[in-house]
Design an enzyme around this catalytic site. Sequence first.
Site, PDB file in Angstrom:
ATOM      1  N   ALA A  63       4.224  -9.534  28.767  1.00 19.56           N
ATOM      2  CA  ALA A  63       3.423  -9.536  29.985  1.00 19.56           C
ATOM      3  C   ALA A  63       2.168 -10.367  29.717  1.00 19.56           C
ATOM      4  O   ALA A  63       1.721 -10.486  28.568  1.00 19.56           O
ATOM      5  CB  ALA A  63       3.048  -8.107  30.349  1.00 19.56           C
ATOM      6  N   GLY A 108       7.310  -7.523  27.119  1.00 20.03           N
ATOM      7  CA  GLY A 108       8.141  -7.735  28.303  1.00 20.03           C
ATOM      8  C   GLY A 108       9.242  -8.773  28.077  1.00 20.03           C
ATOM      9  O   GLY A 108      10.238  -8.771  28.795  1.00 20.03           O
ATOM     10  N   GLU A 111      11.973  -6.844  26.529  1.00 16.11           N
ATOM     11  CA  GLU A 111      12.482  -5.968  27.596  1.00 16.11           C
ATOM     12  C   GLU A 111      13.356  -6.756  28.567  1.00 16.11           C
ATOM     13  O   GLU A 111      14.373  -6.256  29.049  1.00 16.11           O
ATOM     14  CB  GLU A 111      11.292  -5.290  28.297  1.00 16.11           C
ATOM     15  CG  GLU A 111      10.635  -4.261  27.367  1.00 16.11           C
ATOM     16  CD  GLU A 111       9.247  -3.823  27.805  1.00 16.11           C
ATOM     17  OE1 GLU A 111       8.392  -4.713  28.025  1.00 16.11           O
ATOM     18  OE2 GLU A 111       9.012  -2.611  27.944  1.00 16.11           O
ATOM     19  N   GLU A 131       2.964  -4.013  21.963  1.00 15.95           N
ATOM     20  CA  GLU A 131       1.981  -3.452  22.903  1.00 15.95           C
ATOM     21  C   GLU A 131       0.998  -2.513  22.221  1.00 15.95           C
ATOM     22  O   GLU A 131      -0.154  -2.386  22.642  1.00 15.95           O
ATOM     23  CB  GLU A 131       2.693  -2.706  24.039  1.00 15.95           C
ATOM     24  CG  GLU A 131       3.474  -3.587  24.999  1.00 15.95           C
ATOM     25  CD  GLU A 131       4.921  -3.812  24.574  1.00 15.95           C
ATOM     26  OE1 GLU A 131       5.260  -3.573  23.399  1.00 15.95           O
ATOM     27  OE2 GLU A 131       5.713  -4.233  25.440  1.00 15.95           O
TER      28      GLU A 131
HETATM   29  N1  CAA Z   1      -0.084 -13.274  27.631  1.00 14.76           N
HETATM   30  C1  CAA Z   1      -0.905 -14.274  27.950  1.00 14.76           C
HETATM   31  N2  CAA Z   1      -1.039 -15.379  27.192  1.00 14.76           N
HETATM   32  C2  CAA Z   1      -0.322 -15.444  26.063  1.00 14.76           C
HETATM   33  C3  CAA Z   1       0.535 -14.418  25.670  1.00 14.76           C
HETATM   34  C4  CAA Z   1       0.659 -13.291  26.521  1.00 14.76           C
HETATM   35  N3  CAA Z   1       1.492 -12.277  26.276  1.00 14.76           N
HETATM   36  N4  CAA Z   1       1.101 -14.748  24.492  1.00 14.76           N
HETATM   37  C5  CAA Z   1       0.601 -15.945  24.159  1.00 14.76           C
HETATM   38  N5  CAA Z   1      -0.255 -16.378  25.104  1.00 14.76           N
HETATM   39  C6  CAA Z   1      -1.016 -17.611  25.135  1.00 14.76           C
HETATM   40  C7  CAA Z   1      -2.190 -17.578  24.166  1.00 14.76           C
HETATM   41  O1  CAA Z   1      -3.296 -16.934  24.757  1.00 14.76           O
HETATM   42  C8  CAA Z   1      -2.410 -19.058  23.920  1.00 14.76           C
HETATM   43  O2  CAA Z   1      -3.105 -19.576  25.031  1.00 14.76           O
HETATM   44  P1  CAA Z   1      -4.301 -20.650  24.786  1.00 14.76           P
HETATM   45  O3  CAA Z   1      -3.595 -21.837  24.155  1.00 14.76           O
HETATM   46  O4  CAA Z   1      -4.793 -20.927  26.179  1.00 14.76           O
HETATM   47  O5  CAA Z   1      -5.275 -19.996  23.883  1.00 14.76           O
HETATM   48  C9  CAA Z   1      -0.999 -19.626  23.971  1.00 14.76           C
HETATM   49  O6  CAA Z   1      -0.196 -18.677  24.668  1.00 14.76           O
HETATM   50  C10 CAA Z   1      -0.387 -19.831  22.591  1.00 14.76           C
HETATM   51  O7  CAA Z   1      -0.468 -18.590  21.896  1.00 14.76           O
HETATM   52  P2  CAA Z   1      -1.187 -18.442  20.458  1.00 14.76           P
HETATM   53  O8  CAA Z   1      -2.274 -19.445  20.306  1.00 14.76           O
HETATM   54  O9  CAA Z   1      -1.588 -16.995  20.320  1.00 14.76           O
HETATM   55  O10 CAA Z   1       0.010 -18.815  19.514  1.00 14.76           O
HETATM   56  P3  CAA Z   1       0.272 -18.273  18.024  1.00 14.76           P
HETATM   57  O11 CAA Z   1       1.368 -19.095  17.491  1.00 14.76           O
HETATM   58  O12 CAA Z   1      -0.994 -18.195  17.265  1.00 14.76           O
HETATM   59  O13 CAA Z   1       0.811 -16.768  18.230  1.00 14.76           O
HETATM   60  C11 CAA Z   1       2.084 -15.018  19.255  1.00 14.76           C
HETATM   61  C12 CAA Z   1       1.996 -16.535  18.929  1.00 14.76           C
HETATM   62  C13 CAA Z   1       2.263 -14.225  17.962  1.00 14.76           C
HETATM   63  C14 CAA Z   1       3.291 -14.817  20.164  1.00 14.76           C
HETATM   64  C15 CAA Z   1       0.780 -14.580  19.967  1.00 14.76           C
HETATM   65  O14 CAA Z   1       0.545 -15.464  21.047  1.00 14.76           O
HETATM   66  C16 CAA Z   1       0.817 -13.190  20.500  1.00 14.76           C
HETATM   67  O15 CAA Z   1       0.672 -12.229  19.769  1.00 14.76           O
HETATM   68  N6  CAA Z   1       1.018 -13.053  21.844  1.00 14.76           N
HETATM   69  C17 CAA Z   1       0.984 -11.754  22.490  1.00 14.76           C
HETATM   70  C18 CAA Z   1       2.280 -11.007  22.289  1.00 14.76           C
HETATM   71  C19 CAA Z   1       2.166  -9.634  22.904  1.00 14.76           C
HETATM   72  O16 CAA Z   1       1.323  -8.823  22.571  1.00 14.76           O
HETATM   73  N7  CAA Z   1       3.096  -9.339  23.866  1.00 14.76           N
HETATM   74  C20 CAA Z   1       3.122  -8.069  24.557  1.00 14.76           C
HETATM   75  C21 CAA Z   1       2.312  -8.165  25.826  1.00 14.76           C
HETATM   76  S1  CAA Z   1       2.116  -6.583  26.610  1.00 14.76           S
HETATM   77  C22 CAA Z   1       3.556  -6.309  27.435  1.00 14.76           C
HETATM   78  O17 CAA Z   1       4.488  -7.086  27.357  1.00 14.76           O
HETATM   79  C23 CAA Z   1       3.583  -5.055  28.256  1.00 14.76           C
HETATM   80  C24 CAA Z   1       4.887  -4.776  28.872  1.00 14.76           C
HETATM   81  O18 CAA Z   1       5.805  -4.256  28.243  1.00 14.76           O
HETATM   82  C25 CAA Z   1       5.102  -5.008  30.299  1.00 14.76           C
END
Ligand code: CAA
Length: 257
Positions: A63, A108, A111, A131
């Site tokens: 998400a 997500g 999921e 999460e």
């Molecule tokens: N939401 C919004 N933006 C995201 C994102 C997310 N879930 N995941 C990555 N991005 C964005 C980053 O903010 C970044 O944007 P900018 O270039 O503008 O800064 C871009 O994508 C590239 O990401 P990273 O710079 O972080 O890339 P990385 O290689 O260093 O790391 C990653 C990759 C490990 C996937 C890291 O991006 C990360 O941890 N992302 C979040 C993953 C996460 O926590 N997902 C669960 C979300 S909650 C959810 O999903 C709830 C549900 O069940 C409904």
Amino acid sequence: MEDLIFEKAEIALLTINRPKALNALNPPLLNNLAGLLLSIRHDHAVRVLIVTGAGDRAFVAGADIAAMSEMTSVEGLEFSNLCHRVMAAFEDLPIPVIAAVNGFALGGGLELAMACDLVIASDKARFGQPEINLALIPGAGGTQRLPHRIGQVRARELIMTGDMIDAKTALEWGLINKLVGAEQLLPEARNLAAKLAAKSGVALRQAKAALRASFTMEEDAGLRFEQSAFGLAFASADRIEGTKAFVEKRDPKWQHR
Ligand code: CAA
């Protein structure tokens, strides 16, 4: 709908297209998905759907966290509700859905993959429910679908630690059906889709409905559901053709009805 690319065909390809945000799911994208899935549901020209992520880094990294950071508690609840409706819409499609996981499938994203029937992943894929690191829990079905798919022991580990696993581990754990090289991902997904498109659509629809019942119903009701689904498949023109073709030692010609 720039955030979705839909290539309509008998084997249709849906690409989640927000590569700069690693294809994270925000409310407008999810609403677009809901509308698209409704139209696919009623489109008999589409026989199999493949879902993938744009770019070479992510299937869906979850998400949209930036969007969630702005939401009130009530909006957060509504967001989870929207996520659930979209995942259910994938699960309820009468046609087979294949997730072609080309990179991160987190939160997500995992999921979404689990709302699909079959999952093919490239060696670049990473899976997880991170999460917990946001002081959240899975909100698009992960607490229910993950233990169903890989068992309580491993599901608890992924959801409570937030750790990621690689595609090889995902294969060993039974989270994915097949692991291929990145270049082979879409060709393999299309091969599998072609295999499914060559089956009777009526039988596939009933098989999918009965398999879903194993998730949504108590065993006794599920077993009764299977009998009804078998009966519906039995009533089809394709069943008459399929059994006749076997007896006559020839290939069947499906009408998908
Ligand atoms: N939401 C919004 N933006 C995201 C994102 C997310 N879930 N995941 C990555 N991005 C964005 C980053 O903010 C970044 O944007 P900018 O270039 O503008 O800064 C871009 O994508 C590239 O990401 P990273 O710079 O972080 O890339 P990385 O290689 O260093 O790391 C990653 C990759 C490990 C996937 C890291 O991006 C990360 O941890 N992302 C979040 C993953 C996460 O926590 N997902 C669960 C979300 S909650 C959810 O999903 C709830 C549900 O069940 C409904």
